[in-house]
Write a protein that holds these residues in place. Structure first.
Motif, short mmCIF file in Angstrom:
data_model
loop_
_atom_site.label_atom_id
_atom_site.label_comp_id
_atom_site.label_asym_id
_atom_site.label_seq_id
_atom_site.Cartn_x
_atom_site.Cartn_y
_atom_site.Cartn_z
N THR A 197 25.33 75.41 42.52
CA THR A 197 24.23 75.67 41.62
C THR A 197 24.74 75.92 40.21
OG1 THR A 197 24.29 78.05 42.16
CG2 THR A 197 22.76 76.66 43.42
N ASP A 208 16.39 74.74 42.16
CA ASP A 208 16.27 75.40 43.46
C ASP A 208 14.86 75.96 43.61
OD1 ASP A 208 16.14 77.63 41.86
OD2 ASP A 208 17.97 78.56 42.63
N VAL A 259 20.65 72.41 41.38
CA VAL A 259 21.36 72.41 42.66
C VAL A 259 21.93 71.02 42.95
CG1 VAL A 259 21.23 72.88 45.12
CG2 VAL A 259 19.77 74.14 43.55
#
Length: 259
Positions: free
Chosen positions: A217, A231, A238
């Motif tokens: 991430t 996300d 992500v």
């Protein structure tokens, strides 16, 4: 925790150990590596790799390593073997009622045996067999009377595992599972990568877990122009498994020397 839950947890841990055992044996023969890039991804991206196949190691037993390249992996393999072998000895002493020569029997070490293989007992077959055998006891396999060729009923080769031994098996299997996953860098963890995001200079965090592939991430969130989705919280970009090669390439990591 219910009886059924304890059985399920123990079986899951034992199957994870069996599923990752070959990876751990191979790791002994490789120098310790950082968790980035993920080892399992690095191997799939490398070309011209003359890698020892799992099938070439059959049976999956821990071998002598005169000069192991990864002492941490070797120590883990030895410790996990010892945990499961000792557990199998304990369960066999409590519930095994097999007749002589029954291939289902777990044979404890016998220092007085005439040859080295019989001295080691069933430990000579390696961890994989020990794990399968323990799972059979946890699931109460072969605990019903069996019919002989003449029709007579014979006592079962194993008794039902007592509750206290089920909990001991669960505890041991989970400890062994955690050690294997930790040695392979597949336990639940978050690792801050040394390089910033190539698109926004945000922090990159590697997320690994035992029940799924790794992901990365970026803390830049919506402000980051990286071509990957946000996300669930919409606070971070992500890179899932399929997107990681693109991130690795953008970071300029040489995958041939990283694994």
């Amino acid at each position: 925790m219910s009886y059924a839950q304890a059985v399920q947890e123990t079986s899951r841990a034992l199957r994870t150990i069996r599923g990752r055992w070959a990876d751990l044996l191979l790791a002994i023969e490789e120098p310790p590596a950082d968790h980035w890039p993920p080892r399992q991804l690095a191997h799939t991206m490398r070309e011209d790799v003359d890698e020892l196949l799992v099938e070439d190691r059959a049976p999956l037993v821990l071998r002598e390593h005169p000069a192991p390249l990864n002492l941490g992996a070797l120590d883990t393999a030895l410790a996990v073997e010892r945990l499961l072998f000792d557990l199998a000895d304990t369960l066999a002493a409590a519930v095994q009622r097999t007749e002589q020569g029954d291939p289902r029997a777990w044979l404890c070490p016998d220092p007085a045996a005439p040859d080295s293989r019989r001295t080691a007992g069933s430990r000579a077959h390696g961890l994989h067999w020990a794990s399968v055998w323990v799972e059979g006891r946890v699931r109460d396999a072969d605990t019903a009377p069996e019919r002989e060729l003449d029709g007579a009923l014979a006592p079962p080769p194993f008794e039902v595992l007592p509750l206290h031994l089920l909990h001991e098996a669960r505890r041991t299997a989970r400890i062994a599972e955690a050690r294997v996953l930790r040695a392979l860098g597949l336990d639940q963890r978050e690792t801050l990568l040394p390089e910033p995001c190539p698109w926004c200079e945000g922090e990159l965090i590697l997320h690994s877990a035992p029940d799924g592939p790794p992901a990365v991430t970026c803390s830049g969130g919506r402000a980051c122009p990286a071509p990957v989705p946000l996300d669930r919280t919409e606070r971070a970009r992500v890179w899932e498994w399929d997107d990681l090669p693109e991130l690795i390439a953008a970071l300029g990591v040489d995958i041939a020397t990283a694994a």
